[in-house]
Scaffold this motif. Structure first.
Motif, PDB file in Angstrom:
ATOM      1  N   THR A   1       0.827  -1.209   0.000  1.00 13.27           N
ATOM      2  CA  THR A   1       0.000   0.000   0.000  1.00 13.27           C
ATOM      3  C   THR A   1       0.860   1.258   0.000  1.00 13.27           C
ATOM      4  N   GLU A   2       2.135   1.101   0.399  1.00 13.86           N
ATOM      5  CA  GLU A   2       3.057   2.241   0.463  1.00 13.86           C
ATOM      6  C   GLU A   2       3.970   2.327  -0.752  1.00 13.86           C
ATOM      7  N   GLY A   3       3.723   1.462  -1.742  1.00 19.41           N
ATOM      8  CA  GLY A   3       4.466   1.591  -2.993  1.00 19.41           C
ATOM      9  C   GLY A   3       5.437   0.476  -3.307  1.00 19.41           C
ATOM     10  N   MET A   4       5.637  -0.477  -2.391  1.00 16.43           N
ATOM     11  CA  MET A   4       6.515  -1.598  -2.712  1.00 16.43           C
ATOM     12  C   MET A   4       5.812  -2.529  -3.697  1.00 16.43           C
ATOM     13  N   ALA A   5       6.527  -2.974  -4.717  1.00 16.45           N
ATOM     14  CA  ALA A   5       5.962  -3.882  -5.716  1.00 16.45           C
ATOM     15  C   ALA A   5       6.244  -5.322  -5.303  1.00 16.45           C
ATOM     16  N   LEU A   6       5.172  -6.118  -5.197  1.00 12.64           N
ATOM     17  CA  LEU A   6       5.306  -7.510  -4.778  1.00 12.64           C
ATOM     18  C   LEU A   6       5.028  -8.443  -5.951  1.00 12.64           C
ATOM     19  N   TYR A   7       5.806  -9.526  -5.995  1.00 14.47           N
ATOM     20  CA  TYR A   7       5.663 -10.534  -7.040  1.00 14.47           C
ATOM     21  C   TYR A   7       5.732 -11.920  -6.398  1.00 14.47           C
ATOM     22  N   GLY A   8       5.422 -12.927  -7.197  1.00 15.42           N
ATOM     23  CA  GLY A   8       5.655 -14.289  -6.736  1.00 15.42           C
ATOM     24  C   GLY A   8       7.129 -14.622  -6.816  1.00 15.42           C
ATOM     25  N   ALA A   9       7.464 -15.884  -6.610  1.00 12.90           N
ATOM     26  CA  ALA A   9       8.864 -16.305  -6.629  1.00 12.90           C
ATOM     27  C   ALA A   9       9.496 -16.028  -7.991  1.00 12.90           C
ATOM     28  N   LEU A  10      10.741 -15.545  -7.989  1.00 11.90           N
ATOM     29  CA  LEU A  10      11.463 -15.285  -9.236  1.00 11.90           C
ATOM     30  C   LEU A  10      11.887 -16.610  -9.847  1.00 11.90           C
ATOM     31  N   GLU A  11      11.505 -16.810 -11.102  1.00 14.01           N
ATOM     32  CA  GLU A  11      11.749 -18.098 -11.759  1.00 14.01           C
ATOM     33  C   GLU A  11      12.906 -18.054 -12.732  1.00 14.01           C
ATOM     34  N   ASP A  12      13.036 -16.951 -13.488  1.00 14.55           N
ATOM     35  CA  ASP A  12      14.103 -16.921 -14.493  1.00 14.55           C
ATOM     36  C   ASP A  12      14.237 -15.513 -15.066  1.00 14.55           C
ATOM     37  N   TYR A  13      15.294 -15.321 -15.843  1.00 15.13           N
ATOM     38  CA  TYR A  13      15.505 -14.097 -16.615  1.00 15.13           C
ATOM     39  C   TYR A  13      15.806 -14.515 -18.037  1.00 15.13           C
ATOM     40  N   GLU A  14      14.970 -14.081 -18.968  1.00 13.83           N
ATOM     41  CA  GLU A  14      15.134 -14.445 -20.371  1.00 13.83           C
ATOM     42  C   GLU A  14      14.745 -13.275 -21.258  1.00 13.83           C
ATOM     43  N   ALA A  15      15.545 -13.073 -22.287  1.00 16.99           N
ATOM     44  CA  ALA A  15      15.225 -12.076 -23.319  1.00 16.99           C
ATOM     45  C   ALA A  15      14.892 -10.717 -22.723  1.00 16.99           C
ATOM     46  N   GLY A  16      15.647 -10.325 -21.717  1.00 22.20           N
ATOM     47  CA  GLY A  16      15.462  -9.010 -21.124  1.00 22.20           C
ATOM     48  C   GLY A  16      14.313  -8.896 -20.153  1.00 22.20           C
ATOM     49  N   SER A  17      13.690 -10.026 -19.804  1.00 16.72           N
ATOM     50  CA  SER A  17      12.514  -9.993 -18.945  1.00 16.72           C
ATOM     51  C   SER A  17      12.694 -10.904 -17.736  1.00 16.72           C
ATOM     52  N   LEU A  18      12.322 -10.395 -16.565  1.00 20.21           N
ATOM     53  CA  LEU A  18      12.272 -11.198 -15.346  1.00 20.21           C
ATOM     54  C   LEU A  18      10.945 -11.951 -15.325  1.00 20.21           C
ATOM     55  N   ARG A  19      11.010 -13.250 -15.032  1.00 18.37           N
ATOM     56  CA  ARG A  19       9.798 -14.055 -15.007  1.00 18.37           C
ATOM     57  C   ARG A  19       9.511 -14.526 -13.584  1.00 18.37           C
ATOM     58  N   PHE A  20       8.294 -14.282 -13.131  1.00 17.21           N
ATOM     59  CA  PHE A  20       7.884 -14.644 -11.774  1.00 17.21           C
ATOM     60  C   PHE A  20       6.775 -15.695 -11.827  1.00 17.21           C
ATOM     61  N   ARG A  21       6.737 -16.539 -10.816  1.00 21.28           N
ATOM     62  CA  ARG A  21       5.655 -17.511 -10.706  1.00 21.28           C
ATOM     63  C   ARG A  21       4.395 -16.829 -10.172  1.00 21.28           C
TER      64      ARG A  21
END
Length: 422
Positions: free
Chosen positions: A260-280
């Motif tokens: 709510t204060e601006g932190m961005a939350l994601y699922g577990a980090l799975e990989d980095y490919e083609a310039g993109s971070l992929r999260f579960r």
């Protein structure tokens, strides 16, 4: 001409609070020994913690042998410098026979039954070896890190000290265990935009119904429960610690509030490919499970209060202050503003220097309260060695006393056998 190895009855590998506790009890019994420490005594607390680090358990739980916390704030949480001072005072009390700056490179059983202990300063023999080097040896950094561009600064949690060591820009923290959650909070409070890849770590309240949750759990006997009594048995040793903090007098860490204060939350980090971070797509599940653990601990406290007729102020259970919307499973690195990554996904043990049949298939020691099936090999300072506090200041001293009692009995038996053999 090569000098013969020096003999010492007990060799202790590691000069942190665990090894020093063993030294304390050996000295109490007049048993000769040496502590080998590749750095300096209790150095980890001064060199591998961030600047705002503090204990997550109250000071009253600090109970090293002959060195119980006696400061002015037993219900507070010592900060990094205070912890270092506490440990320096312990070293001064113990006055251990320690070889600082000496690394143990190999330990193996000789044909005569003694252990050959090879060190960076020469060879020793010993009748018993106590492994007090902990289980956090090699920082885990995934192979995907190799694919990230060099423009992104990457550090492990054991290297993190302060937000200013990272370049300007946004920061990705990977992992939400104790270190990850607290480092994310540290960066967040410093005004940095934080992206947090959330794992499966549970959380607990700092205070509930008028008391610190640790105090309630102590009264409920949780900290005296042994690994054999725990419902998970040995499996509890693989559990991730609950995230909470002692910062600023202690408080919850609520990742939803950070959102709510601006932190961005994601699922577990799975990989980095083609310039993109992929999260579960695991964020909602992880947050919900952490809250279930939080509320279940509080419910157990409610039950304890009711069963014992304790007067305590009522308090509602936690309800979420934020819910994730559509899951974000991809994030373009160039467009994210991320210039730094802090890997907070733990460590792997490294006991390759110990040639002994005391490990399971995952390379972790097999033992019963630190005593292994191989006579003369002992472990101390590991999480849940015997109880929850085994890897902490609270119970490591009791574990050390037990191990030393076993060592004393076995050394005595060896002397008796030698006497009759002669």
């Amino acid at each position: 001409m090569t000098s013969p190895p020096r003999h010492v009855p007990v060799a202790i590998v590691g000069g942190g609070q665990a090894g020093l506790s063993v030294s304390y009890h050996l000295k109490e019994r007049g048993i000769d020994h040496l502590v080998f420490e590749k750095e300096t005594a209790a150095h980890t607390w001064a060199t591998q913690r961030w600047d705002t680090f503090c204990l997550v358990t109250p000071n009253w739980q600090c109970d090293l042998p002959g060195h119980r916390y006696d400061g002015p704030d037993p219900d507070g949480f010592m900060k990094k410098d205070e912890i270092v001072a506490y440990l320096k005072a312990f070293v001064a009390k113990v006055k251990p026979p320690i070889r600082e700056g000496v690394a143990v490179t190999r330990v193996e059983r000789r044909e005569d039954g003694l252990f050959a202990v090879q060190t960076s300063e020469g060879d020793y023999t010993a009748q018993a070896v106590v492994v007090a080097s902990g289980g956090y040896h090699t920082p885990i950094i995934p192979r995907m890190a190799e694919k990230l561009p060099s423009t992104v600064t990457q550090i492990h949690s054991n290297q993190y000290r302060t937000p200013t060591q990272l370049p300007e820009g946004e920061v990705l923290v990977v992992g939400s265990g104790q270190s990850g959650a607290q480092i994310a909070e540290d960066l967040h409070l410093a005004g940095r935009r934080v992206h947090l890849a959330v794992g499966d770590a549970p959380r607990c309240a700092r205070f509930y119904r008028g008391r610190d949750v640790v105090t309630w759990l102590a009264d409920m006997g949780y900290y005296s429960m042994t690994v054999d009594d725990h419902p998970l048995r040995d499996g509890v040793r693989d559990n991730t610690n609950h995230y909470v903090t002692g910062r600023d007098g202690g408080r919850d860490i609520d990742l939803r509030r950070f959102a709510t204060e601006g932190m961005a939350l994601y699922g577990a980090l799975e990989d980095y490919e083609a310039g993109s971070l992929r999260f579960r797509d695991t964020l909602k599940r992880s947050l919900d499970q952490a809250d279930r653990t939080y509320n279940s601990i509080n419910a157990a406290i409610d039950k304890h209060i009711a069963e014992n007729g304790i007067e305590a102020p009522a308090q509602a259970h936690y309800t979420p202050v934020w819910e994730p919307e559509e899951p974000v499973t991809h994030l373009t690195l160039d467009g994210s503003g991320i210039t730094g990554i802090v890997w907070c996904i733990g460590f792997t043990p490294d006991f390759r220097w110990l040639d002994a049949s005391v490990f399971n298939g995952a390379g972790r020691p097999k033992h019963k309260r630190g005593v292994t099936a191989e006579d003369g090999v002992y472990f101390i300072g590991l999480p849940w060695l015997n109880t929850w506090g085994s890897g902490r200041f609270g119970a490591v001293g009791r574990d050390a006393e037990y191990i030393v009692q076993v060592i004393q009995t076995r050394l005595g038996a060896e002397r008796i056998a030698l006497k009759y053999a002669v």
